[in-house]
Design an enzyme around this catalytic site. Structure first.
Site, PDB file in Angstrom:
ATOM      1  N   ARG A 171       0.807  -1.200  -0.083  1.00 10.62           N
ATOM      2  CA  ARG A 171      -0.031  -0.035  -0.012  1.00 10.62           C
ATOM      3  C   ARG A 171       0.912   1.210   0.068  1.00 10.62           C
ATOM      4  NH1 ARG A 171      -0.371   2.538   4.881  1.00 10.62           N
ATOM      5  NH2 ARG A 171       0.526   1.360   6.614  1.00 10.62           N
ATOM      6  N   ARG A 175      -3.445  10.597   1.299  1.00 11.28           N
ATOM      7  CA  ARG A 175      -4.315  11.320   2.316  1.00 11.28           C
ATOM      8  C   ARG A 175      -4.871  12.350   1.429  1.00 11.28           C
ATOM      9  NH1 ARG A 175       0.200  11.601   7.244  1.00 11.28           N
ATOM     10  NH2 ARG A 175       0.487   9.467   7.747  1.00 11.28           N
ATOM     11  N   ARG A 248      19.977  -5.676   1.943  1.00 15.55           N
ATOM     12  CA  ARG A 248      20.660  -4.620   1.469  1.00 15.55           C
ATOM     13  C   ARG A 248      21.337  -4.004   2.676  1.00 15.55           C
ATOM     14  NH1 ARG A 248      21.507  -3.392  -3.370  1.00 15.55           N
ATOM     15  NH2 ARG A 248      20.649  -1.137  -3.101  1.00 15.55           N
ATOM     16  N   ARG A 279      18.622  10.040   0.575  1.00 13.78           N
ATOM     17  CA  ARG A 279      18.399  10.989   1.406  1.00 13.78           C
ATOM     18  C   ARG A 279      19.762  11.600   2.113  1.00 13.78           C
ATOM     19  NH1 ARG A 279      15.023   7.928   6.326  1.00 13.78           N
ATOM     20  NH2 ARG A 279      16.616   6.530   7.054  1.00 13.78           N
ATOM     21  N   GLU A 299      22.966   9.039   2.566  1.00 14.39           N
ATOM     22  CA  GLU A 299      22.648   7.662   2.708  1.00 14.39           C
ATOM     23  C   GLU A 299      22.744   7.128   1.336  1.00 14.39           C
ATOM     24  OE1 GLU A 299      18.885   5.404   4.686  1.00 14.39           O
ATOM     25  OE2 GLU A 299      19.925   6.877   5.859  1.00 14.39           O
ATOM     26  N   TYR A 347      12.264  -7.438   9.170  1.00 20.20           N
ATOM     27  CA  TYR A 347      12.579  -5.966   9.413  1.00 20.20           C
ATOM     28  C   TYR A 347      11.485  -5.841  10.414  1.00 20.20           C
ATOM     29  CZ  TYR A 347      12.408  -1.047   8.768  1.00 20.20           C
ATOM     30  OH  TYR A 347      12.474   0.331   9.098  1.00 20.20           O
ATOM     31  N   ASP A 349      10.397  -2.431  13.041  1.00 21.40           N
ATOM     32  CA  ASP A 349      10.578  -0.989  13.738  1.00 21.40           C
ATOM     33  C   ASP A 349      10.938  -1.130  15.202  1.00 21.40           C
ATOM     34  OD1 ASP A 349       9.634   0.579  11.334  1.00 21.40           O
ATOM     35  OD2 ASP A 349       7.632   0.113  11.840  1.00 21.40           O
TER      36      ASP A 349
END
Length: 368
Positions: A171, A175, A248, A279, A299, A347, A349
């Site tokens: 997704r 917004r 990666r 970034r 980065e 992964y 958070d």
């Protein structure tokens, strides 16, 4: 009788939470890390009045009251809100995609106008998406994909979007409000004083050995404790005998500048393919301490090879299948618990790491 109840390999969040829970339960804990510092990839160092996120930007966010209450035992958090900006060929766009973005891109000012353009462009994909490019266009349309998704994603993964599987982008947030708060989370912020201080508080009372490679000294270290909690790469634990899992990696190019403000924002994403980095992070905006200097990090995503720092697991079908084989080996290990991003090859958070460690500890207690 062994010297410690538990040996914890790795002083990142998973290891630190486990150490804290065990010590609160009266256990004697040894924490080791092969690096010369604690805190793993959330390590921050203090330089020229700036808390530098040495291994990339880490912004804490969670919807869990339990996790939020837990981290607030060890640090006071500021009210930092992640509102990144995208830079594409000289123009700036607000992220995540919101009404500011659509106004910058098309000059529209109402949700109806923006939705109409997106819906029209999405029609380009009239079949089940077969790759990431088609998937992205089917979600946000051609303009947003070309300017804000394509180049950034190709740099991140090191291949064209047409060669990447559609499932990578399940997704994309679209917004229809003027809301540029990237994380739609109940709680968000940065620990004041830096993440290293927070982890230091979590590890208070543990014996800590840095510059210590567990796999090179496994027999000796295992002999010190009844139980080992291992948070390193699961394939490395088994000497890559089934082959290496893929990741990666990242390379950071840091620069200190004698100016107080370089880009006016903590994170600016460079979304064209031609700019080699993804970034620029300006660290002082995570926690502004009033320094008259600034430190930035560019980065650069990289292909990974054994010996490089593993950042992002490549959770495609091939690697998931290989991980399951390593997982079966891990399940046969006695008195060893595998956990965290590398130990579980997924992964996470930061709040998910903490929740995972707390849940694992609760299961350990139940099985005692």
């Amino acid at each position: 009788m062994k010297k410690y109840d538990v040996l914890i390999v790795g002083s990142g969040l998973y290891g630190a939470v486990m150490a804290r829970q065990l010590m609160d339960d009266g256990k004697k804990v040894l924490v080791i890390d092969k690096r010369n510092h604690i805190a793993g990839n959330i390590y921050t160092r203090f330089e020229d009045g700036i808390h530098v996120h040495q291994y990339g930007a880490h912004i804490f966010h969670t919807n869990s009251d339990k996790v939020w209450d837990y981290v607030n035992r060890f640090a006071k958090f500021n009210r930092f809100t992640n509102s990144p900006v995208a830079y594409y060929k000289g123009k700036l766009y607000s992220l995540p995609f919101n009404m500011y973005t659509y106004n910058q891109m098309w000059g529209v000012s109402t949700p109806h106008e923006a939705q109409k353009i997106i819906d029209e462009q999405r029609k380009e994909i009239d079949h089940q998406p077969t790759n990431l490019e088609e998937q992205a266009i089917s979600l946000v349309g051609r303009d947003i994909y070309e300017k804000l998704v394509k180049g950034y994603t190709e740099k991140q993964w090191g291949r064209d979007c047409t060669e990447l599987p559609a499932f990578i982008i399940k997704r994309l947030p679209v917004r229809m409000t003027f809301d540029n708060n990237y994380f739609n989370a109940l709680y968000q912020g940065i620990p004041m004083g830096g993440y290293t201080k927070m982890v230091e508080n979590m590890l208070d009372g543990a014996d800590i050995r840095l510059n210590t490679d567990y796999l090179e000294n496994k027999e000796e270290l295992d002999s010190l404790a009844d139980l080992t909690i291992y948070t390193g790469p699961i394939d490395a634990y088994f000497d890559f005998k089934l082959g290496p899992l893929e990741y990666r990696s990242l390379r950071f190019e840091e620069e200190k500048l004698d100016i107080p403000n370089f880009q006016g924002n903590a994170a600016v994403n460079y979304t064209d393919r031609e700019t080699p980095f993804t970034r620029i992070i300006e660290h002082k905006w995570f926690e502004d301490t009033g320094s008259d200097k600034t430190i930035i990090s560019r980065e650069y995503p990289m292909d990974w090879k054994p010996g490089d720092e593993p950042y992002y697991p490549v959770n495609d079908e091939k690697n998931t299948e290989l991980y399951q084989k390593y997982r079966e080996l891990a399940d046969q290990e006695e008195n060893v618990i595998f956990g965290g991003r590398l130990g579980e090859y997924r992964y996470y958070d930061m709040d998910q790491v903490i929740a995972s460690a707390l849940a694992k500890y609760d299961r350990m207690k139940e099985n005692q």
